[in-house]
Design a protein around this motif. Structure first.
Motif, short mmCIF file in Angstrom:
data_model
loop_
_atom_site.label_atom_id
_atom_site.label_comp_id
_atom_site.label_asym_id
_atom_site.label_seq_id
_atom_site.Cartn_x
_atom_site.Cartn_y
_atom_site.Cartn_z
N ASP A 1 3.96 5.32 -5.61
CA ASP A 1 4.18 5.53 -6.95
C ASP A 1 2.88 6.15 -7.63
N GLN A 2 1.89 6.51 -6.84
CA GLN A 2 0.72 7.65 -7.34
C GLN A 2 1.19 8.86 -7.04
N GLN B 1 1.00 -1.15 0.01
CA GLN B 1 -0.09 0.15 -0.10
C GLN B 1 0.73 1.24 -0.05
N LYS B 2 2.02 1.19 0.72
CA LYS B 2 2.84 2.42 0.76
C LYS B 2 3.54 2.67 -0.49
N ASP B 3 3.80 1.46 -1.20
CA ASP B 3 4.58 1.62 -2.37
C ASP B 3 3.70 1.99 -3.33
N LEU C 1 1.72 11.38 -10.03
CA LEU C 1 0.71 12.97 -9.71
C LEU C 1 1.79 13.90 -9.98
N ALA C 2 3.14 13.99 -9.39
CA ALA C 2 4.07 14.91 -9.31
C ALA C 2 4.57 15.04 -10.67
N GLY C 3 4.61 13.89 -11.54
CA GLY C 3 5.29 14.11 -12.72
C GLY C 3 4.29 14.90 -13.70
#
Length: 94
Positions: A81-82, A75-77, A86-88
């Motif tokens: 990743d999300q 869940q943390k990974d 989103l930052a990208g």
């Protein structure tokens, strides 16, 4: 013949009575020992069964803990990743 001799003829002698009483007391003692042994065997069997169940449940708890740790890590990974995704997108939009 007196009353006591008539009673003795109809009943058992004092010696026979005492012998029978001792035999009966011995039989009772043997029965008590058998019951006690059986009770000990039942308690031991139940204790072993409970110990096995406790061990099985402890193993299941350990397995579940490991699975929860793995789920939390995944869940943390996934969250990381999300966040990167989103930052990208935000940097591309700018």
């Amino acid at each position: 013949m007196g009353v006591s001799s008539k009673l003795q003829q109809k009943g058992v002698s004092r010696r026979q009575f005492e012998h029978s009483l001792l035999e009966m007391m011995d039989d009772m003692q043997r029965l008590e020992q058998k019951i006690s042994l059986k009770a000990d065997e039942v308690v031991f069997t139940m204790a072993v069964a409970h110990r096995k169940e406790i061990d099985r449940l402890q193993e299941e708890i350990l397995t579940m803990r490991e699975e929860i740790k793995e789920l939390k890590k995944n869940q943390k990974d996934l969250h990381m990743d999300q966040s990167f995704s989103l930052a990208g997108r935000k940097t591309r939009l700018i």
